[in-house]
Design an enzyme around this catalytic site. Structure first.
Site, PDB file in Angstrom:
ATOM      1  N   LYS A 189       0.845  -1.202   0.000  1.00 19.68           N
ATOM      2  CA  LYS A 189       0.000   0.000   0.000  1.00 19.68           C
ATOM      3  C   LYS A 189       0.879   1.250   0.000  1.00 19.68           C
ATOM      4  CE  LYS A 189      -1.852   2.698   2.970  1.00 19.68           C
ATOM      5  NZ  LYS A 189      -1.774   3.971   2.234  1.00 19.68           N
ATOM      6  N   GLU A 244       4.231   7.359  15.369  1.00 24.96           N
ATOM      7  CA  GLU A 244       2.881   7.290  15.939  1.00 24.96           C
ATOM      8  C   GLU A 244       2.087   6.129  15.316  1.00 24.96           C
ATOM      9  OE1 GLU A 244       0.868  10.840  14.953  1.00 24.96           O
ATOM     10  OE2 GLU A 244      -0.970  10.281  16.013  1.00 24.96           O
ATOM     11  N   GLU A 263      10.113   0.729  10.247  1.00 30.75           N
ATOM     12  CA  GLU A 263      11.100   1.773   9.921  1.00 30.75           C
ATOM     13  C   GLU A 263      10.404   3.099  10.197  1.00 30.75           C
ATOM     14  OE1 GLU A 263      14.142   1.296   8.862  1.00 30.75           O
ATOM     15  OE2 GLU A 263      14.215  -0.645   7.869  1.00 30.75           O
ATOM     16  N   CYS A 297      13.489  10.550   6.638  1.00 28.11           N
ATOM     17  CA  CYS A 297      13.452   9.984   7.996  1.00 28.11           C
ATOM     18  C   CYS A 297      14.805  10.112   8.688  1.00 28.11           C
ATOM     19  CB  CYS A 297      13.042   8.521   7.927  1.00 28.11           C
ATOM     20  SG  CYS A 297      14.028   7.602   6.751  1.00 28.11           S
ATOM     21  N   GLU A 395      10.474  15.363  15.668  1.00 22.57           N
ATOM     22  CA  GLU A 395      10.738  15.273  14.231  1.00 22.57           C
ATOM     23  C   GLU A 395       9.843  16.271  13.500  1.00 22.57           C
ATOM     24  OE1 GLU A 395       9.211  11.879  11.968  1.00 22.57           O
ATOM     25  OE2 GLU A 395      11.165  11.713  10.999  1.00 22.57           O
TER      26      GLU A 395
HETATM   27  P1  NAD Z   1       2.448   7.981   8.152  1.00 20.27           P
HETATM   28  O1  NAD Z   1       2.797   7.099   9.283  1.00 20.27           O
HETATM   29  O2  NAD Z   1       1.389   8.984   8.355  1.00 20.27           O
HETATM   30  O3  NAD Z   1       1.995   7.105   6.890  1.00 20.27           O
HETATM   31  C1  NAD Z   1       2.793   6.093   6.367  1.00 20.27           C
HETATM   32  C2  NAD Z   1       1.917   5.092   5.656  1.00 20.27           C
HETATM   33  O4  NAD Z   1       1.059   4.463   6.595  1.00 20.27           O
HETATM   34  C3  NAD Z   1       0.991   5.688   4.599  1.00 20.27           C
HETATM   35  O5  NAD Z   1       0.890   4.769   3.532  1.00 20.27           O
HETATM   36  C4  NAD Z   1      -0.342   5.800   5.340  1.00 20.27           C
HETATM   37  O6  NAD Z   1      -1.463   5.780   4.493  1.00 20.27           O
HETATM   38  C5  NAD Z   1      -0.300   4.562   6.203  1.00 20.27           C
HETATM   39  N1  NAD Z   1      -1.101   4.630   7.428  1.00 20.27           N
HETATM   40  C6  NAD Z   1      -1.538   5.733   8.089  1.00 20.27           C
HETATM   41  N2  NAD Z   1      -2.228   5.358   9.194  1.00 20.27           N
HETATM   42  C7  NAD Z   1      -2.200   4.004   9.224  1.00 20.27           C
HETATM   43  C8  NAD Z   1      -2.718   3.023  10.127  1.00 20.27           C
HETATM   44  N3  NAD Z   1      -3.379   3.374  11.232  1.00 20.27           N
HETATM   45  N4  NAD Z   1      -2.503   1.718   9.865  1.00 20.27           N
HETATM   46  C9  NAD Z   1      -1.805   1.347   8.775  1.00 20.27           C
HETATM   47  N5  NAD Z   1      -1.302   2.219   7.875  1.00 20.27           N
HETATM   48  C10 NAD Z   1      -1.488   3.534   8.103  1.00 20.27           C
HETATM   49  O7  NAD Z   1       3.805   8.629   7.701  1.00 20.27           O
HETATM   50  P2  NAD Z   1       4.047   9.640   6.505  1.00 20.27           P
HETATM   51  O8  NAD Z   1       3.576  10.978   6.929  1.00 20.27           O
HETATM   52  O9  NAD Z   1       3.517   9.083   5.228  1.00 20.27           O
HETATM   53  O10 NAD Z   1       5.641   9.599   6.399  1.00 20.27           O
HETATM   54  C11 NAD Z   1       6.443  10.363   7.191  1.00 20.27           C
HETATM   55  C12 NAD Z   1       7.012   9.528   8.323  1.00 20.27           C
HETATM   56  O11 NAD Z   1       7.658   8.362   7.810  1.00 20.27           O
HETATM   57  C13 NAD Z   1       8.096  10.287   9.067  1.00 20.27           C
HETATM   58  O12 NAD Z   1       7.907  10.122  10.448  1.00 20.27           O
HETATM   59  C14 NAD Z   1       9.385   9.600   8.619  1.00 20.27           C
HETATM   60  O13 NAD Z   1      10.428   9.716   9.529  1.00 20.27           O
HETATM   61  C15 NAD Z   1       8.947   8.203   8.399  1.00 20.27           C
HETATM   62  N6  NAD Z   1       9.851   7.483   7.481  1.00 20.27           N
HETATM   63  C16 NAD Z   1      10.706   6.550   7.986  1.00 20.27           C
HETATM   64  C17 NAD Z   1      11.595   5.887   7.153  1.00 20.27           C
HETATM   65  C18 NAD Z   1      12.564   4.858   7.693  1.00 20.27           C
HETATM   66  O14 NAD Z   1      13.128   4.110   6.901  1.00 20.27           O
HETATM   67  N7  NAD Z   1      12.768   4.789   8.989  1.00 20.27           N
HETATM   68  C19 NAD Z   1      11.605   6.170   5.783  1.00 20.27           C
HETATM   69  C20 NAD Z   1      10.722   7.123   5.302  1.00 20.27           C
HETATM   70  C21 NAD Z   1       9.845   7.779   6.171  1.00 20.27           C
END
Ligand code: NAD
Length: 483
Positions: A189, A244, A263, A297, A395
């Site tokens: 997804k 979160e 991640e 990230c 962050e």
């Molecule tokens: P997000 O957690 O809001 O969303 C990430 C994904 O999860 C999206 O596809 C979203 O639709 C989905 N999602 C949202 N709520 C969900 C739920 N309750 N259950 C399952 N899936 C759900 O994050 P974002 O805003 O898209 O991305 C930014 C965050 O991602 C930042 O905190 C960043 O640090 C992190 N990130 C981490 C890495 C890593 O490798 N550690 C890499 C890239 C981004």
């Protein structure tokens, strides 16, 4: 042409937008595109001008069921396929990504807002590299993850994979390539604001004749992700996104037999010692925090500088910030593109206001006009920051750097580790012994020395503490996909 680089005139160098974008995209299930059962859709926009790029199917529980069932059916054949047969498909995917690289780069830039220089030179080549790298592992799994009796390790099964919007195609490659190499099948997804390159990847999977169901791609927002995580017939969840949401996923998966890798977010330190090559270090700071508008990230969002060179570093950073070009992401001169969404821009602006309200000094170069439409944030940094300040702890995920100082290596390490995260760190010094000694004490999954944001499919990447657990890439990344 006069004075500093900031005053240079550049002729616009826009990349052509001639790529096919269909007005509507369905879900990719069982090797074919189909509308969502309930017929719901959502729009994806170009964050640099707010124009609608396409309408995308929104998967609900019934669609998630279909995708998981398709992956389950395909698993039988795929896990038993000869290793070289699986490798053949991975090589084909890698080559097709290379052949369609320009198109994928333009599409990524239009959907995400990041500069074409980055999608063209980093995101897309690295995505291809991940498929190439993992193709090579298919017939070597016995050595990747040795079993007690020397047999080839078994795949985990059906993998639910959820990815964020900051590196859309690259994150899809990080997830899909190792899963397939190990004989798993996938339901992926993508994030709701950046589905287009994942859907173009689905077309590539059709072109290379990947057996139906081996990869399914379902689009939608958090609710779709929640359905996938909670699905009873998924064997493993691999999630990249915010801490979160990662926490919520961990509590859903707890008590089930599902495997989980997370991640998550970061607030990574970038430490400059007085003995470092300062100009080189300043370039490293630029790429650590202002690449991809800071929406990374592992961004080096906390600059920790030795006090004796702090004034020099700050002055050079200010000068370098002046030369960054903010604007049309499709222009090849652009260094800083658009923020991915209005929601993310609002979040960044809120943090900048908090920083100012808490008494830190905000530095920004404001002489160039920003486009009238779209989501824009100029690169900036804060000095006078205390470790207790919100902007030093949380962050921000935007082009906002906080600068702090230290006097001794012990103080630098203490400042660096003063965080609940532990994703990456940078160390700048000309003394190898100091680099090793400091790196040994820093609690982070990835540590770069005299460089930053270097990625290679052979190098494991992952977090520590609230930045998650599990590794992606290299041999360590494979073990997450083997039973
Ligand atoms: P997000 O957690 O809001 O969303 C990430 C994904 O999860 C999206 O596809 C979203 O639709 C989905 N999602 C949202 N709520 C969900 C739920 N309750 N259950 C399952 N899936 C759900 O994050 P974002 O805003 O898209 O991305 C930014 C965050 O991602 C930042 O905190 C960043 O640090 C992190 N990130 C981490 C890495 C890593 O490798 N550690 C890499 C890239 C981004």
């Amino acid at each position: 042409m006069t004075g500093t680089t900031a005053e240079w005139e550049y002729a616009p160098a826009p990349e052509s937008t001639k790529v096919e974008i269909k007005p509507q995209y369905g879900l990719f299930i069982d090797g074919a595109f189909r509308p969502a059962k309930a017929g719901k859709t959502f729009e994806t926009i170009n964050p640099a001008n707010e124009s609608v790029l396409s309408t995308i199917a929104q998967a609900e529980a019934i669609d998630v069921n279909l995708a998981v069932a398709s992956a389950r059916r395909a698993l039988k054949g795929w896990r038993r396929a000869p290793a070289l047969e699986r490798a053949k498909y991975l090589y084909r995917i890698a080559r097709r990504i290379q052949e369609r690289a320009r198109e994928l780069a333009v599409l990524e830039t239009m959907d995400n807002g990041k500069p074409i220089r980055e999608t063209r030179d980093e995101d897309i080549p690295l995505a291809a590299a991940h498929f190439f790298h993992h193709a090579g592992w298919c017939d070597k799994l016995r050595w990747a993850c040795p079993t007690a009796d020397g047999s080839v390790p078994e795949p985990v099964g059906v993998c639910g994979q959820i990815i964020p919007w900051n590196f859309p195609l690259l994150m899809a490659a990080w997830k899909i390539a190792p899963a397939l190499a190990c004989g798993n099948t996938v339901v992926l997804k993508p994030a709701e604001t950046t589905s287009l390159t994942a859907l173009r990847l689905a077309e590539i999977l059709q072109e290379v004749d990947l057996p139906p169901g081996v990869v399914n791609i379902i689009t939608g927002a958090g609710e779709t992700g929640r359905e996938l995580v909670a699905h009873g017939d998924v064997d493993k969840i691999a999630f990249t996104g915010s801490t979160e949401v990662g926490r919520a996923i961990a509590s859903t998966v707890a008590g089930t037999k599902k495997r989980l890798t997370l991640e998550l977010g970061g607030k990574s330190p970038n430490i400059i010692f007085a003995d470092a090559a300062i100009d080189q270090a300043v370039e490293g700071v630029v790429s650590a925090i202002w690449a991809n508008q800071g929406q990374v990230c592992c961004a080096g969002s906390r600059l920790i500088v030795e006090e004796s060179v702090a004034d020099e570093v700050i002055e050079k950073l200010r000068l370098r910030m002046r030369s960054l070009r903010v604007g049309d992401p499709l222009d090849k001169n652009t260094d800083v593109g658009a923020i991915n969404s209005r929601a993310q821009l609002t979040r960044i602006e809120r943090y900048i206001k908090i920083g100012v309200d808490e008494g830190a000094q905000h530095h920004e170069v404001c002489d160039a006009a920003l486009p009238a439409k779209g989501f824009w944030c100029r690169p900036c940094f804060f000095t006078g920051v205390q470790p207790a300040h919100t902007i030093a702890r949380e962050e921000i995920f935007g082009p906002v750097l906080v600068v702090m100082t230290f006097r001794t290596p012990d103080e630098a390490v203490a400042r660096a580790n003063n965080t609940q995260y532990g994703l990456s760190a940078g160390i700048w010094t000309s003394r190898g012994s100091k680099a090793y000694e400091v790196a040994r004490q820093i609690k982070a999954g990835v540590i770069w020395c005299n460089t930053f944001n270097q990625f290679d499919p052979a190098a494991p990447f992952g977090g520590y503490r609230e930045s998650g657990f599990g590794r992606e890439g290299g041999r360590s990344g494979l073990s997450a996909y083997l039973a």
